[in-house]
Write an enzyme that holds these catalytic residues in place. Structure first.
Site, mmCIF file in Angstrom:
data_model
loop_
_atom_site.group_PDB
_atom_site.id
_atom_site.type_symbol
_atom_site.label_atom_id
_atom_site.label_comp_id
_atom_site.label_asym_id
_atom_site.label_seq_id
_atom_site.Cartn_x
_atom_site.Cartn_y
_atom_site.Cartn_z
ATOM 1 N N GLY A 10 0.869 -1.169 0.000
ATOM 2 C CA GLY A 10 0.000 0.000 0.000
ATOM 3 C C GLY A 10 0.910 1.223 0.000
ATOM 4 O O GLY A 10 1.719 1.396 0.913
ATOM 5 N N ALA A 11 0.786 2.024 -1.060
ATOM 6 C CA ALA A 11 1.676 3.186 -1.189
ATOM 7 C C ALA A 11 0.867 4.477 -1.201
ATOM 8 O O ALA A 11 1.168 5.416 -1.925
ATOM 9 C CB ALA A 11 2.511 3.062 -2.459
ATOM 10 N N GLN A 13 -1.375 7.301 1.471
ATOM 11 C CA GLN A 13 -0.943 8.331 2.432
ATOM 12 C C GLN A 13 -0.047 7.749 3.531
ATOM 13 O O GLN A 13 1.006 8.301 3.842
ATOM 14 C CB GLN A 13 -2.174 8.976 3.081
ATOM 15 C CG GLN A 13 -3.050 9.757 2.128
ATOM 16 C CD GLN A 13 -2.439 11.104 1.761
ATOM 17 O OE1 GLN A 13 -1.286 11.185 1.316
ATOM 18 N NE2 GLN A 13 -3.186 12.158 1.951
ATOM 19 N N ILE A 14 -0.493 6.632 4.126
ATOM 20 C CA ILE A 14 0.338 6.055 5.201
ATOM 21 C C ILE A 14 1.566 5.387 4.600
ATOM 22 O O ILE A 14 2.681 5.534 5.122
ATOM 23 C CB ILE A 14 -0.448 5.034 6.065
ATOM 24 C CG1 ILE A 14 -1.730 5.653 6.600
ATOM 25 C CG2 ILE A 14 0.416 4.548 7.234
ATOM 26 C CD1 ILE A 14 -2.590 4.702 7.407
ATOM 27 N N ARG A 83 -11.793 5.508 5.478
ATOM 28 C CA ARG A 83 -13.189 5.978 5.553
ATOM 29 C C ARG A 83 -13.291 7.463 5.199
ATOM 30 O O ARG A 83 -12.304 8.205 5.221
ATOM 31 C CB ARG A 83 -13.779 5.718 6.940
ATOM 32 C CG ARG A 83 -13.120 6.448 8.080
ATOM 33 C CD ARG A 83 -13.918 6.265 9.373
ATOM 34 N NE ARG A 83 -13.097 6.448 10.564
ATOM 35 C CZ ARG A 83 -13.593 6.714 11.763
ATOM 36 N NH1 ARG A 83 -14.896 6.829 11.929
ATOM 37 N NH2 ARG A 83 -12.794 6.853 12.810
ATOM 38 N N ARG A 89 -15.354 2.920 10.784
ATOM 39 C CA ARG A 89 -14.291 2.023 10.268
ATOM 40 C C ARG A 89 -14.901 0.703 9.819
ATOM 41 O O ARG A 89 -14.454 0.092 8.855
ATOM 42 C CB ARG A 89 -13.241 1.764 11.357
ATOM 43 C CG ARG A 89 -12.472 2.996 11.827
ATOM 44 C CD ARG A 89 -11.532 2.609 12.951
ATOM 45 N NE ARG A 89 -10.783 3.726 13.510
ATOM 46 C CZ ARG A 89 -11.168 4.421 14.568
ATOM 47 N NH1 ARG A 89 -12.319 4.146 15.182
ATOM 48 N NH2 ARG A 89 -10.400 5.396 15.033
ATOM 49 N N ASN A 96 -12.282 -4.071 2.309
ATOM 50 C CA ASN A 96 -10.891 -4.315 2.722
ATOM 51 C C ASN A 96 -10.604 -5.795 3.000
ATOM 52 O O ASN A 96 -9.450 -6.222 2.957
ATOM 53 C CB ASN A 96 -10.539 -3.429 3.925
ATOM 54 C CG ASN A 96 -10.297 -1.988 3.509
ATOM 55 O OD1 ASN A 96 -10.142 -1.708 2.311
ATOM 56 N ND2 ASN A 96 -10.268 -1.069 4.465
ATOM 57 N N ILE A 119 -2.243 -2.399 9.260
ATOM 58 C CA ILE A 119 -2.812 -1.102 9.661
ATOM 59 C C ILE A 119 -4.228 -0.939 9.110
ATOM 60 O O ILE A 119 -5.055 -0.201 9.650
ATOM 61 C CB ILE A 119 -1.901 0.066 9.187
ATOM 62 C CG1 ILE A 119 -0.491 -0.075 9.793
ATOM 63 C CG2 ILE A 119 -2.500 1.409 9.567
ATOM 64 C CD1 ILE A 119 0.449 1.102 9.481
ATOM 65 N N HIS A 176 -9.880 -1.393 18.023
ATOM 66 C CA HIS A 176 -9.659 -0.035 17.503
ATOM 67 C C HIS A 176 -10.959 0.472 16.879
ATOM 68 O O HIS A 176 -11.108 0.554 15.673
ATOM 69 C CB HIS A 176 -8.536 -0.082 16.455
ATOM 70 C CG HIS A 176 -8.215 1.245 15.850
ATOM 71 N ND1 HIS A 176 -7.826 2.338 16.593
ATOM 72 C CD2 HIS A 176 -8.212 1.666 14.556
ATOM 73 C CE1 HIS A 176 -7.602 3.358 15.792
ATOM 74 N NE2 HIS A 176 -7.832 2.976 14.542
HETATM 75 N N1 LIG Z 1 -4.947 1.004 12.325
HETATM 76 C C1 LIG Z 1 -4.991 2.316 12.399
HETATM 77 O O1 LIG Z 1 -4.803 2.889 13.481
HETATM 78 C C2 LIG Z 1 -5.206 3.134 11.169
HETATM 79 C C3 LIG Z 1 -4.881 4.496 11.139
HETATM 80 C C4 LIG Z 1 -5.090 5.212 9.947
HETATM 81 C C5 LIG Z 1 -5.591 4.570 8.814
HETATM 82 N N2 LIG Z 1 -5.890 3.258 8.877
HETATM 83 C C6 LIG Z 1 -6.362 2.520 7.713
HETATM 84 O O2 LIG Z 1 -5.253 2.291 6.830
HETATM 85 C C7 LIG Z 1 -5.716 2.100 5.504
HETATM 86 C C8 LIG Z 1 -4.875 2.932 4.549
HETATM 87 O O3 LIG Z 1 -5.012 4.301 4.816
HETATM 88 P P1 LIG Z 1 -4.334 5.383 3.818
HETATM 89 O O4 LIG Z 1 -4.651 6.721 4.388
HETATM 90 O O5 LIG Z 1 -2.925 5.044 3.552
HETATM 91 O O6 LIG Z 1 -5.216 5.143 2.507
HETATM 92 P P2 LIG Z 1 -4.844 5.519 0.990
HETATM 93 O O7 LIG Z 1 -6.105 5.443 0.217
HETATM 94 O O8 LIG Z 1 -4.066 6.766 0.945
HETATM 95 O O9 LIG Z 1 -3.874 4.323 0.547
HETATM 96 C C9 LIG Z 1 -4.308 3.030 0.388
HETATM 97 C C10 LIG Z 1 -3.553 2.423 -0.768
HETATM 98 O O10 LIG Z 1 -3.902 1.045 -0.874
HETATM 99 C C11 LIG Z 1 -3.840 0.729 -2.238
HETATM 100 N N3 LIG Z 1 -4.526 -0.539 -2.490
HETATM 101 C C12 LIG Z 1 -5.848 -0.779 -2.610
HETATM 102 N N4 LIG Z 1 -6.058 -2.091 -2.861
HETATM 103 C C13 LIG Z 1 -4.836 -2.681 -2.870
HETATM 104 C C14 LIG Z 1 -4.397 -4.010 -3.063
HETATM 105 N N5 LIG Z 1 -5.251 -5.001 -3.299
HETATM 106 N N6 LIG Z 1 -3.079 -4.254 -2.994
HETATM 107 C C15 LIG Z 1 -2.204 -3.255 -2.766
HETATM 108 N N7 LIG Z 1 -2.553 -1.973 -2.587
HETATM 109 C C16 LIG Z 1 -3.866 -1.694 -2.637
HETATM 110 C C17 LIG Z 1 -4.458 1.927 -2.939
HETATM 111 O O11 LIG Z 1 -4.086 1.961 -4.319
HETATM 112 C C18 LIG Z 1 -3.867 3.068 -2.121
HETATM 113 O O12 LIG Z 1 -2.671 3.563 -2.709
HETATM 114 C C19 LIG Z 1 -7.211 2.436 5.545
HETATM 115 O O13 LIG Z 1 -7.967 1.230 5.622
HETATM 116 C C20 LIG Z 1 -7.370 3.221 6.835
HETATM 117 O O14 LIG Z 1 -8.678 3.145 7.371
HETATM 118 C C21 LIG Z 1 -5.730 2.528 10.035
HETATM 119 O O1 LIG Z 2 -10.240 6.802 11.943
HETATM 120 C C1 LIG Z 2 -9.896 6.228 10.920
HETATM 121 O O2 LIG Z 2 -10.697 5.889 10.047
HETATM 122 C C2 LIG Z 2 -8.443 5.948 10.672
HETATM 123 C C3 LIG Z 2 -7.734 5.397 11.852
HETATM 124 O O3 LIG Z 2 -8.351 4.243 12.355
HETATM 125 C C4 LIG Z 2 -7.499 6.397 12.939
HETATM 126 O O4 LIG Z 2 -7.795 6.114 14.109
HETATM 127 O O5 LIG Z 2 -6.991 7.490 12.622
#
Ligand SMILES: NC(=O)c1ccc[n+]([C@@H]2O[C@H](COP(=O)([O-])OP(=O)(O)OC[C@H]3O[C@@H](n4cnc5c(N)ncnc54)[C@H](O)[C@@H]3O)[C@@H](O)[C@H]2O)c1
Ligand SMILES: O=C(O)C[C@H](O)C(=O)O
Length: 320
Positions: A10-11, A13-14, A83, A89, A96, A119, A176
């Protein structure tokens, strides 16, 4: 000695922020994988070009081919969808889950010895599913959430007490989601538990309750502000803290979504608990004593995660 290999699945934002942090901290060579063509390659090149001014070395590769993650020591999974305002979530579960299947199979084939940090949301159910799809040992697959939720709690507390964030400790356990469990008795300023700080007049119970609720709503607060995605700086920093503890065998005590088998009355279940992370992955689940109220909150949170795991099994019968 060869540098460790860090695969970021996954490339977005995170993923991009993880790559930059891993580069600046010189944690190892980075491979950024995504299904989107160009994005991982562009981010990897941009980060590589920041090396001369940022004064770091390393190899940075963007790819759409799972073969490039071969032999990774660490995989951090952010593939999937975040989201939008108004969503929970849990609304991301169906979409997902399919992503976790593809990613789990990719890791199983190409990086079966890696320490995997998930994540993707909804976190606790997704890390469970990722472990099932990958078939890796339970101690090598965990989820990042507790470090982030605890960091948010620590930040809000430091603001309230007007002290350094470094002197505030906190534990947020459970799933979470809206039912997460910020434990005030186990959260401190310089070792002084929060209930004592209320007694000392540093804050009031009402203010502390409001901070606990703001912590629970921390993700939604950022989603509401950004409008087009969710938090990424703090989540990436939190996952890097976990990856670093593994790579350097630091044995940090960090709350993460771990496979709990026996402790907390749980029988093989992923949920947020304090853990020790070292070269062996999740080396230990730390079982702390909870009072009646804390236990009730934790049980409610576990039940919420159980509901999500059941939903995964209904959507994909291969998980049942
Ligand atoms: N656990 C936590 O505390 C936490 C915190 C923040 C975000 N998140 C979650 O992390 C995830 C990613 O967030 P983000 O801001 O980076 O999202 P984002 O949309 O910026 O990046 C997600 C990337 O995943 C890629 N992707 C989609 N399907 C794919 C696949 N099958 N294989 C490989 N790559 C694929 C997309 O092309 C995209 O580049 C979200 O589900 C978000 O809810 C979790
Ligand atoms: O809240 C979200 O959807 C992303 C992540 O789980 C967070 O806590 O920032």
């Amino acid at each position: 000695m060869a540098r460790p290999k860090i695969a970021l699945i996954g490339a977005g934002q995170i993923g991009g922020t993880l790559a930059h942090l891993a580069a600046v901290k010189e944690l190892g060579d980075v491979v950024l994988f995504d299904i989107a063509e160009g994005a991982p390659q562009g981010k990897a090149l941009d980060i590589a070009e920041s090396g001369p001014s940022g004064k770091f070395d390393g190899s940075f590769k963007g790819t759409n081919d799972y073969a490039d993650i071969a032999g990774a020591d660490v995989c951090i999974v952010t593939a999937g969808v975040p989201r939008k305002p108004g969503m929970s979530r849990d609304d991301l579960l169906g979409i997902n889950l399919k992503v976790m299947k593809a990613v789990g199979e990719g890791i199983k084939e190409h990086a079966p010895d890696a320490f995997v940090i998930c994540i993707t949301n909804p976190l606790d159910a997704m890390v469970w599913a990722l472990r099932e799809f990958s078939g890796l040992p339970h101690n090598k697959v965990c989820g990042m959430a507790g470090v982030l939720d605890s960091a948010r709690f620590r930040h809000f507390l430091a603001e309230e007490f007007k002290v350094s964030m470094r002197d505030v400790t906190a534990f947020v356990l459970g799933g979470h989601g809206d039912t997460m469990v910020p434990l005030t008795r186990y959260s401190t300023v310089a070792g002084i538990p929060l209930p004592d700080l209320v007694d000392m007049g540093w804050t009031t119970q009402d203010k502390l309750d409001a901070i606990v609720q703001r912590t629970r709503d921390g993700g939604a607060e950022i989603v509401g502000l950004l409008k087009t995605g969710s938090a990424f700086y703090a989540p990436a920093t939190s996952a890097i803290e976990m990856a670093e503890s593994f790579l350097k065998d630091q044995k940090r005590v960090l709350p993460c979504a771990a496979h709990v088998d026996g402790a907390y009355g749980l029988d093989g279940f992923y949920v947020g608990v304090p853990t020790v992370i070292g070269a062996g992955g999740v080396e230990r689940v730390v079982e702390i004593k909870m009072n009646k109220d804390e236990q009730a909150m934790f049980d409610k949170s576990v039940d919420a995660v159980k509901g999500l795991v059941s939903a995964c099994k209904e959507i994909d019968p291969s998980l049942a």
